[in-house]
Design a protein around this motif. Structure first.
Motif, PDB file in Angstrom:
ATOM      1  N   LYS A  48      31.060  52.283  45.327  1.00 26.38           N
ATOM      2  CA  LYS A  48      31.633  53.530  44.829  1.00 26.38           C
ATOM      3  C   LYS A  48      32.194  53.363  43.419  1.00 26.38           C
ATOM      4  O   LYS A  48      32.075  54.265  42.578  1.00 26.38           O
ATOM      5  N   SER A  49      32.810  52.191  43.138  1.00 27.61           N
ATOM      6  CA  SER A  49      33.325  51.979  41.785  1.00 27.61           C
ATOM      7  C   SER A  49      32.178  51.903  40.795  1.00 27.61           C
ATOM      8  O   SER A  49      32.277  52.400  39.680  1.00 27.61           O
ATOM      9  N   THR A  50      31.088  51.262  41.213  1.00 29.46           N
ATOM     10  CA  THR A  50      29.929  51.178  40.328  1.00 29.46           C
ATOM     11  C   THR A  50      29.413  52.576  40.010  1.00 29.46           C
ATOM     12  O   THR A  50      29.040  52.862  38.875  1.00 29.46           O
ATOM     13  N   ALA A  51      29.390  53.428  41.029  1.00 29.25           N
ATOM     14  CA  ALA A  51      28.923  54.794  40.788  1.00 29.25           C
ATOM     15  C   ALA A  51      29.795  55.468  39.744  1.00 29.25           C
ATOM     16  O   ALA A  51      29.301  56.118  38.818  1.00 29.25           O
ATOM     17  N   ALA A  52      31.109  55.280  39.880  1.00 23.61           N
ATOM     18  CA  ALA A  52      32.022  55.901  38.914  1.00 23.61           C
ATOM     19  C   ALA A  52      31.765  55.375  37.513  1.00 23.61           C
ATOM     20  O   ALA A  52      31.717  56.123  36.541  1.00 23.61           O
ATOM     21  N   LEU A  53      31.611  54.050  37.395  1.00 24.47           N
ATOM     22  CA  LEU A  53      31.358  53.457  36.086  1.00 24.47           C
ATOM     23  C   LEU A  53      30.066  53.979  35.498  1.00 24.47           C
ATOM     24  O   LEU A  53      29.978  54.251  34.296  1.00 24.47           O
ATOM     25  N   ALA A  54      29.055  54.118  36.359  1.00 24.54           N
ATOM     26  CA  ALA A  54      27.768  54.597  35.854  1.00 24.54           C
ATOM     27  C   ALA A  54      27.895  56.018  35.323  1.00 24.54           C
ATOM     28  O   ALA A  54      27.300  56.362  34.304  1.00 24.54           O
ATOM     29  N   GLU A 185      40.362  56.462  43.084  1.00 19.74           N
ATOM     30  CA  GLU A 185      41.377  56.089  44.063  1.00 19.74           C
ATOM     31  C   GLU A 185      42.713  56.739  43.749  1.00 19.74           C
ATOM     32  O   GLU A 185      43.704  56.066  43.516  1.00 19.74           O
ATOM     33  N   PRO A 186      42.771  58.051  43.737  1.00 22.89           N
ATOM     34  CA  PRO A 186      44.000  58.696  43.292  1.00 22.89           C
ATOM     35  C   PRO A 186      45.186  58.525  44.225  1.00 22.89           C
ATOM     36  O   PRO A 186      46.289  58.877  43.878  1.00 22.89           O
ATOM     37  N   ILE A 211      36.188  73.332  36.560  1.00 25.26           N
ATOM     38  CA  ILE A 211      35.423  72.102  36.336  1.00 25.26           C
ATOM     39  C   ILE A 211      35.236  71.364  37.645  1.00 25.26           C
ATOM     40  O   ILE A 211      35.886  71.663  38.644  1.00 25.26           O
ATOM     41  N   GLY A 212      34.339  70.412  37.636  1.00 21.57           N
ATOM     42  CA  GLY A 212      34.035  69.665  38.839  1.00 21.57           C
ATOM     43  C   GLY A 212      35.014  68.512  39.037  1.00 21.57           C
ATOM     44  O   GLY A 212      35.643  68.045  38.100  1.00 21.57           O
ATOM     45  N   LEU A 213      35.159  68.074  40.277  1.00 19.02           N
ATOM     46  CA  LEU A 213      36.049  66.957  40.560  1.00 19.02           C
ATOM     47  C   LEU A 213      35.326  65.971  41.467  1.00 19.02           C
ATOM     48  O   LEU A 213      34.771  66.352  42.493  1.00 19.02           O
ATOM     49  N   ILE A 214      35.303  64.726  41.059  1.00 21.46           N
ATOM     50  CA  ILE A 214      34.724  63.684  41.906  1.00 21.46           C
ATOM     51  C   ILE A 214      35.846  62.719  42.264  1.00 21.46           C
ATOM     52  O   ILE A 214      36.459  62.126  41.385  1.00 21.46           O
ATOM     53  N   ILE A 215      36.099  62.571  43.542  1.00 24.54           N
ATOM     54  CA  ILE A 215      37.171  61.682  43.987  1.00 24.54           C
ATOM     55  C   ILE A 215      36.541  60.430  44.575  1.00 24.54           C
ATOM     56  O   ILE A 215      35.719  60.503  45.486  1.00 24.54           O
ATOM     57  N   ILE A 216      36.911  59.293  44.037  1.00 22.94           N
ATOM     58  CA  ILE A 216      36.452  58.015  44.574  1.00 22.94           C
ATOM     59  C   ILE A 216      37.562  57.489  45.468  1.00 22.94           C
ATOM     60  O   ILE A 216      38.695  57.336  45.029  1.00 22.94           O
ATOM     61  N   THR A 217      37.270  57.246  46.716  1.00 15.53           N
ATOM     62  CA  THR A 217      38.342  56.796  47.589  1.00 15.53           C
ATOM     63  C   THR A 217      37.828  56.006  48.770  1.00 15.53           C
ATOM     64  O   THR A 217      36.655  56.057  49.109  1.00 15.53           O
TER      65      THR A 217
ATOM     66  N   THR B  20      38.548  48.814  40.953  1.00 21.28           N
ATOM     67  CA  THR B  20      38.829  49.984  40.134  1.00 21.28           C
ATOM     68  C   THR B  20      37.687  50.213  39.180  1.00 21.28           C
ATOM     69  O   THR B  20      36.799  49.372  39.047  1.00 21.28           O
ATOM     70  N   VAL B  21      37.734  51.310  38.521  1.00 19.76           N
ATOM     71  CA  VAL B  21      36.783  51.543  37.443  1.00 19.76           C
ATOM     72  C   VAL B  21      37.080  50.521  36.377  1.00 19.76           C
ATOM     73  O   VAL B  21      38.099  50.551  35.734  1.00 19.76           O
ATOM     74  N   GLY B  22      36.181  49.597  36.195  1.00 20.09           N
ATOM     75  CA  GLY B  22      36.507  48.512  35.272  1.00 20.09           C
ATOM     76  C   GLY B  22      36.202  47.178  35.921  1.00 20.09           C
ATOM     77  O   GLY B  22      36.269  46.145  35.311  1.00 20.09           O
ATOM     78  N   ALA B  23      35.842  47.191  37.219  1.00 15.97           N
ATOM     79  CA  ALA B  23      35.492  45.928  37.870  1.00 15.97           C
ATOM     80  C   ALA B  23      34.230  46.146  38.698  1.00 15.97           C
ATOM     81  O   ALA B  23      34.112  47.148  39.394  1.00 15.97           O
ATOM     82  N   PRO B  24      33.280  45.248  38.648  1.00 13.61           N
ATOM     83  CA  PRO B  24      32.042  45.445  39.424  1.00 13.61           C
ATOM     84  C   PRO B  24      32.281  45.182  40.908  1.00 13.61           C
ATOM     85  O   PRO B  24      33.263  44.558  41.275  1.00 13.61           O
ATOM     86  N   ALA B  25      31.388  45.640  41.740  1.00 14.81           N
ATOM     87  CA  ALA B  25      31.503  45.383  43.175  1.00 14.81           C
ATOM     88  C   ALA B  25      31.404  43.884  43.422  1.00 14.81           C
ATOM     89  O   ALA B  25      30.785  43.155  42.680  1.00 14.81           O
ATOM     90  N   SER B  26      32.014  43.434  44.492  1.00 10.85           N
ATOM     91  CA  SER B  26      32.056  41.986  44.734  1.00 10.85           C
ATOM     92  C   SER B  26      30.666  41.475  45.081  1.00 10.85           C
ATOM     93  O   SER B  26      29.868  42.153  45.705  1.00 10.85           O
ATOM     94  N   ALA B  27      30.382  40.274  44.685  1.00 15.58           N
ATOM     95  CA  ALA B  27      29.078  39.673  44.941  1.00 15.58           C
ATOM     96  C   ALA B  27      28.976  39.312  46.420  1.00 15.58           C
ATOM     97  O   ALA B  27      29.978  39.043  47.064  1.00 15.58           O
ATOM     98  N   PRO B  28      27.781  39.289  46.965  1.00 14.42           N
ATOM     99  CA  PRO B  28      27.654  38.923  48.394  1.00 14.42           C
ATOM    100  C   PRO B  28      28.098  37.490  48.604  1.00 14.42           C
ATOM    101  O   PRO B  28      28.019  36.666  47.703  1.00 14.42           O
ATOM    102  N   ARG B  29      28.566  37.198  49.763  1.00 15.00           N
ATOM    103  CA  ARG B  29      29.101  35.869  50.044  1.00 15.00           C
ATOM    104  C   ARG B  29      27.999  34.826  49.937  1.00 15.00           C
ATOM    105  O   ARG B  29      26.945  34.945  50.513  1.00 15.00           O
ATOM    106  N   GLU B  30      28.225  33.763  49.135  1.00 13.34           N
ATOM    107  CA  GLU B  30      27.248  32.691  49.034  1.00 13.34           C
ATOM    108  C   GLU B  30      27.975  31.390  49.254  1.00 13.34           C
ATOM    109  O   GLU B  30      29.128  31.242  48.877  1.00 13.34           O
ATOM    110  N   ARG B  31      27.314  30.428  49.818  1.00 18.44           N
ATOM    111  CA  ARG B  31      27.962  29.143  50.026  1.00 18.44           C
ATOM    112  C   ARG B  31      28.316  28.542  48.669  1.00 18.44           C
ATOM    113  O   ARG B  31      27.479  28.452  47.803  1.00 18.44           O
TER     114      ARG B  31
END
Lengths: 517, 302, 318
Positions: A48-54, A185-186, A211-217, B20-31
């Protein structure tokens, strides 16, 4: 549907780091129109965070769009240059970041930061005159619900409370005159009451401007409350989407069902059984206060964490201490554990005042009460194997020999539902939920009479929490009482539900007072 | 000194924040791969390790690596530029420079090892006492460290050399004393950080004594940055030792520390620059390798 | 506020006094035979003296009095600006210092300025340009700067710019041209350390959430870096300004020796060679004083630059 502002078609995003590729988004389709409120729900790792960043064109340099399209206001961000992406930031898509305490530049005045967003509206040849910018700043702050905007504009972020800072961030997001706002994540950073007011305000602003609102949570409750449509993400894919009420009332996908089942506040709370007055008293806080002196130069000379608290926990029952962050519940636990000394008052464990008794006596007493901490990621020594961590209290108290300890560790692993081979593993190889269960096993190793649990599941994802709480009843089986502190009412009553075999008295503590219930 | 600044202490977060917006999703668990294997995959690390090993071997058994006798003069072959016969060229007395550098390693590396060893032991002790005991002890020790820091490293070394005389041992002590503050502060910061971690608290709640906590939890988890600093300071100490011998305070001739060799070549700089510049390049390469090694270790640790 | 200022000044004075005492301890207590050392430095052949002659010579130099008394006398004199008389040159130390100081100070100022510009430029550019070959190169450059011996840099620069190209002088202190190569030599290691610290600080700052907020507004990366990142990244590096000044000044010891300039640096080298204790002591204390003063200034200025410290937080209701 009115013309969509956001159109994601089969969007794929990969992260490439140190030769390893992670597929964060595996082809998602999403459309958001002006005026729509959409919630993207998922746990950590869902994408979900990746989607927001994109959506903002702000993917880090390790990430890139590897397939599909991401059309924002007609501009496709897939393969777009930085200059193109910059055009949509602020002016088409606005961001309200998650944590207001760290999302503002600490060395710039509020007004300056809002003015920056306003001034960018005029980029592209038409500069906005200085006076107009200043006026727009004041208006933006006022619209965001900030009192005395002229004075506030001259202040620095640290001079404002968290709630005010959140409003400033909303003002900044709206200042660019966007068509869509992404709220990340409000509800996770501030306290419940503050957040509700702010979200209501945001709702109103969004509706007024159309306006539109997208909530990431990660919180389904918030999604249900604040959005018209809910999109559920798991492992980078959309597993379910539809009108909020439908998705929550009648989830079709199994994952959605687990989320709904595990979400605090969405299921029937079970009223806890009151503790019978004749059960033996195990620990009693009497008139406990704790004041922490602050370093020289702070605003006040000291902060009072706990004021005159009286509480009792009885054998065979659970006492849940509920309060918002800053209400002093962790301090209460630490005082009872002997890790802090109270400024006034006493804590008596089974008749012994643990702060005034001789050290040797207290050391022997320690065996009878143990602690499970909040943060599973730091409560285990990264260099210790699981077996060593669990056995540590046994070693410290000199209980048994190597063989009996090994047996006890195996017994405990079984008790908390971990496989036997986990004994050889290191914490880094375990998930958060598993680590927390190791911490619980460690607390039970010396067969204590009382276990203190400090927000034992707040650091875990919702779907993991119930699994973890499921093993707490084992304490009851081994006739251990529990005292736990947690943040929200719904969660503790939920715990009372999943562990309804527990009974207990719930004390809700707010600053300096205690209400029984 | 190439002191890597200690990071300010940040309190351990009470709960890991959701991404948060500003951090990528965590990588899958690897040994987790072994740290040594990860270390060896870094670019340029093999060259760096090779150079450092070369210097160490040269210090221990110079005869193994030298091509000529470092003291053998050959007036007919004076001031020859580098060639297949003389890899670094020859000096004003016709001595093979490469062999002189190799033999010079013994003195320089010995002085460096002594200096770093001295600083490590003292710094660790001070840091542990300071961090673990805290309070008044901490204040006093940190003030002493402050005073040592107030006197710039090279000048402190000069004062010590003035008092003790010239030679390899005084130089080693002089450089060592100057490095102590770095170790003391880093150790102290690590001890303080680990001391407040939840698992130490859990051990306390679990009945462990402070001694047990120090030995089993604090020390093993603290030495990471200290190792990095030790490697880094090894390089810095080489530079300091070389500087002191360059200025004339090192071992007396014909013994040739690296700095002395470079200093001797000054007189012939115009006509035979390699006499100074090539040994200097070698020193720079060794120190650079040590820095690269330290940085790689630090990155692998993270 | 004034209490804080007075407190810091007092602390600085304390550290300076401690540095003086430490220097005294090293020079007068550490040697195995301090008396012989000082006699020898005064060109008195110690070995050829009879015990009585030795005592007489020692008494003449004031060396027969107990150590703590010597210390107090020396401290008293130092506070009045009297650092004794040079053993080797037989002139008051303060005169020597006054004579040699200006040259070193000018050189150091130029070197520090150059180091600041160079260090900041490298760090700023290294963190601004997108990941790639240029950024990698700039990031590795400081490591090279701290690894090369400064005397080697000096010799290399002389070889290239003085001997081969003939653009700049290789020695002496005449004219502005004579400052160029020495200043560059002193600036390179210092700028490298600064760049390393600043790059790390920039990296940390650019990871902060408020940078994401700024970028989300639609600012260019350059604007974000200049308006938001720079100040927040640069502030913490002010704390090493004292260290930087200190390391630049010690660089002058080698540089003045190699370039044959008249200054405190070369005086230090000569004095150590001649075991001229009063001069060495004075120079060390002077350097410590410079370090302490720079740190004091930074400490006092820092609150003015960082609004988080200056303003007392007034938390208000949402």
């Amino acid at each position: 549907m009115t013309d969509p502002i956001i159109q994601l078609r089969d969007l794929r995003v990969d992260y490439r780091r140190d030769g390893r590729t992670t597929h964060a988004l595996r082809g998602i389709d999403l459309t958001v129109a002006r005026g729509e409120r959409v919630a993207i729900v998922g746990e950590s790792g869902s994408g979900k965070s990746t989607a927001a960043l994109a959506l903002l064109g702000l993917l880090p340099h390790t990430g890139r769009i590897t397939g599909g399209s991401a059309r924002i206001a007609g501009i496709d961000l897939a393969g777009a240059s930085e200059r193109v992406a910059r055009r949509i930031r602020g002016r088409v898509v606005g961001l309200v970041p998650q944590d207001p305490t760290v999302s503002l530049n600490p060395t710039q005045r509020i007004g300056h930061q809002v003015a920056e967003a306003v001034a960018l509206r005029g980029v592209g040849g038409r500069g906005i005159p200085r006076a107009a910018i200043d006026a727009a700043v004041i208006e933006a702050l006022q619209q965001a619900g900030i009192d005395d905007p002229v004075a506030r504009a001259r202040q620095y972020p640290h001079e404002l409370s968290g709630g005010l800072r959140q409003r400033v961030l909303i003002a900044i997001a709206l200042a660019g005159d966007p068509d869509v706002i992404v709220a990340d994540e409000p509800t996770s950073a501030l306290d419940v009451t503050v957040q509700r007011r702010i979200l209501d305000h945001l709702d109103r602003l969004v509706r007024d401007r159309g306006i539109g609102l997208i909530i990431i949570t990660h919180d389904l409750g918030v999604a249900a409350d604040r959005a018209d449509r809910v999109v559920v993400l798991q492992h980078g894919e959309i597993v379910e989407q539809g009108p909020a009420l439908n998705v929550l009332a009648a989830p079709t996908h199994p994952y959605t069902r687990t989320l709904v089942a595990a979400a605090p506040g969405l299921s029937e709370p079970v009223s806890p059984r009151p503790a019978p007055e004749d059960a033996r008293e195990i620990v009693r806080w009497s008139g406990v206060s704790k004041t922490f002196p602050l370093p020289r130069g702070a605003a006040t000379s000291a902060v009072q964490a706990v004021a005159d608290v009286d509480l009792v926990a009885r054998a065979g029952h659970t006492l849940a201490i509920v309060g918002e962050s800053g209400s002093g519940k962790t301090t209460l636990l630490r005082i009872a554990l002997g890790l802090e000394t109270p400024t006034t008052g006493t804590v008596v464990f089974d008749g012994v005042d643990i702060h005034r008794a001789p050290r040797r006596e207290v050391a022997a007493l320690r065996r009878r009460f143990q602690l499970v901490q909040q943060n599973p990621f730091a409560s285990l020594d990264p260099r210790f194997s699981v077996a060593r961590s669990i056995a540590e209290p046994l070693v410290s108290f000199g209980a048994g020999d190597r063989a009996s300890r090994r047996a006890r560790v195996a017994e405990l692993l079984d008790l908390v539902g971990l496989p036997a081979d986990a004994a050889r593993r290191r914490p880094a190889e375990l998930s958060g939920g598993q680590r927390q269960r190791v911490a619980i096993a460690r607390a039970l190793a010396v067969r204590p009479e009382l276990v203190y649990l400090d927000e034992p599941v707040s650091a875990l994802d919702v779907s993991v929490q119930s699994r973890c709480c499921g093993c707490l009843p084992i304490c009851r089986r081994s006739s251990v009482s529990g005292t736990s502190s947690s943040r929200t009412t719904s969660r503790s009553s939920r715990r009372s539900r999943t562990t309804s075999r527990w009974c207990g008295q719930v004390a809700s503590s707010s600053r300096a007072s205690r209400n029984g219930c | 000194m190439t002191d890597v600044l200690e990071k300010p202490l940040t309190p351990a977060p009470s709960a890991p924040a959701p991404p948060t917006v500003g951090a990528p999703a965590s990588a899958p668990r690897e040994r987790a791969r072994g740290p040594v294997a990860t270390l060896l995959r870094r670019p340029g690390i093999l060259v760096a390790v090779a150079l450092v090993l070369f210097a160490l071997v040269a210090a221990i058994t110079p005869a193994l690596l030298a091509t000529h006798d470092p003291t053998a003069t050959a007036p007919l072959e004076r001031l020859l530029p580098p060639s297949p016969a003389h890899w670094f060229g020859t000096d004003e007395l016709g001595r093979d420079l490469y062999s002189r550098v190799v033999h010079g390693s013994t003195l320089t590396i010995a002085a460096t090892a002594l200096a770093v060893g001295l600083a490590l032991v003292s710094g660790l002790a001070l840091g542990i006492l300071s961090g673990f005991i805290g309070g008044g002890t901490d204040a006093v020790i940190m003030r002493i460290v402050d005073v040592l820091l107030a006197i710039p490293g090279l000048l402190l070394a000069l004062a010590i050399v003035t008092a003790l005389g010239f030679g390899t041992l005084p130089v080693a002590i002089a450089v060592g004393v100057g490095i102590i503050p770095g170790f003391a502060r880093t150790t102290r910061a690590e001890v303080l950080r680990v001391k407040t971690l939840p698992y130490v608290e859990a051990a306390r709640a679990g009945g462990a004594s402070w001694t047990r906590i120090l030995l089993t939890h604090v020390l093993p988890n603290s030495w990471g940055p200290v190792v990095v600093l030790a490697v880094l300071d090894f390089g810095a100490a080489i530079l300091a030792v070389a500087a002191l011998s360059f200025l004339g305070f090192g071992a007396a001739p014909p013994a040739a520390e690296w700095g002395t060799l470079i200093s001797n070549g000054r007189n012939y700089l115009m006509t035979a620059p390699w006499v100074s510049l090539v040994p200097g390049l070698f020193v720079a390469a060794v120190v650079l390798s040590l820095n690269h090694l330290a940085k790689s270790i630090e990155e692998v640790q993270r | 506020m004034t209490r804080y200022v007075l407190g810091r000044i007092g602390q600085a004075a304390l550290v300076l006094w401690a540095a003086y005492t430490a220097t005294f301890a090293i020079l007068y207590l550490l040697p195995s035979d301090p008396v012989a050392l000082q006699l020898g430095a005064n060109n008195i052949e110690v070995d050829s003296l009879t015990p009585e002659q030795r005592e007489a010579a020692a008494a003449r130099l004031g060396l027969d009095r107990p150590v703590w008394e010597q210390y107090l006398v020396m401290l008293g004199n130092a506070l009045r600006g009297d650092f004794g008389v040079s053993f080797a040159k037989q002139v008051p130390v303060s005169d020597l210092l006054a004579q040699r100081l200006p040259g070193t100070v000018t050189l150091s100022v130029v070197a520090v300025a150059l180091a600041l510009v160079l260090g900041v430029a490298i760090a700023f550019t290294a963190t601004l340009v997108p990941r790639g070959a240029v950024a990698s190169l700039l990031r590795r450059l400081p490591a090279v700067g701290v690894s090369v011996p400064n005397f080697w840099i000096a010799l290399l620069l002389i070889q290239i710019f003085a001997f081969i190209l003939g653009w700049l002088p290789s020695m002496g202190d005449q004219g502005w041209q004579s400052y160029v190569l020495p200043a560059i030599t002193m600036a390179i290691p210092t700028s490298a350390v600064l760049a390393q610290v600043l790059i790390r600080s920039f990296d940390d700052t650019l990871d902060e959430p408020y940078i994401a907020t700024a970028r989300a507004k639609g600012l260019t990366r350059y604007d974000v870096q200049v308006r938001h990142a720079f100040r927040n990244a640069a502030l913490p590096t002010l704390t090493i300004l004292g260290l930087l000044v200190g390391s630049t000044v010690t660089g002058s010891i080698v540089v003045e020796t190699v370039f044959s300039r008249n200054g405190i640096g070369r005086l230090a080298q000569e004095s150590v060679l001649q075991q001229d204790i009063p001069v060495v002591q004075a120079i060390v204390v002077l350097a410590a004083a410079a370090f302490v003063v720079v740190n004091l200034i930074v400490d006092l200025l820092y609150p003015l630059l960082d609004p988080r410290i200056a303003h007392t937080p007034k938390v208000s209701r949402a």
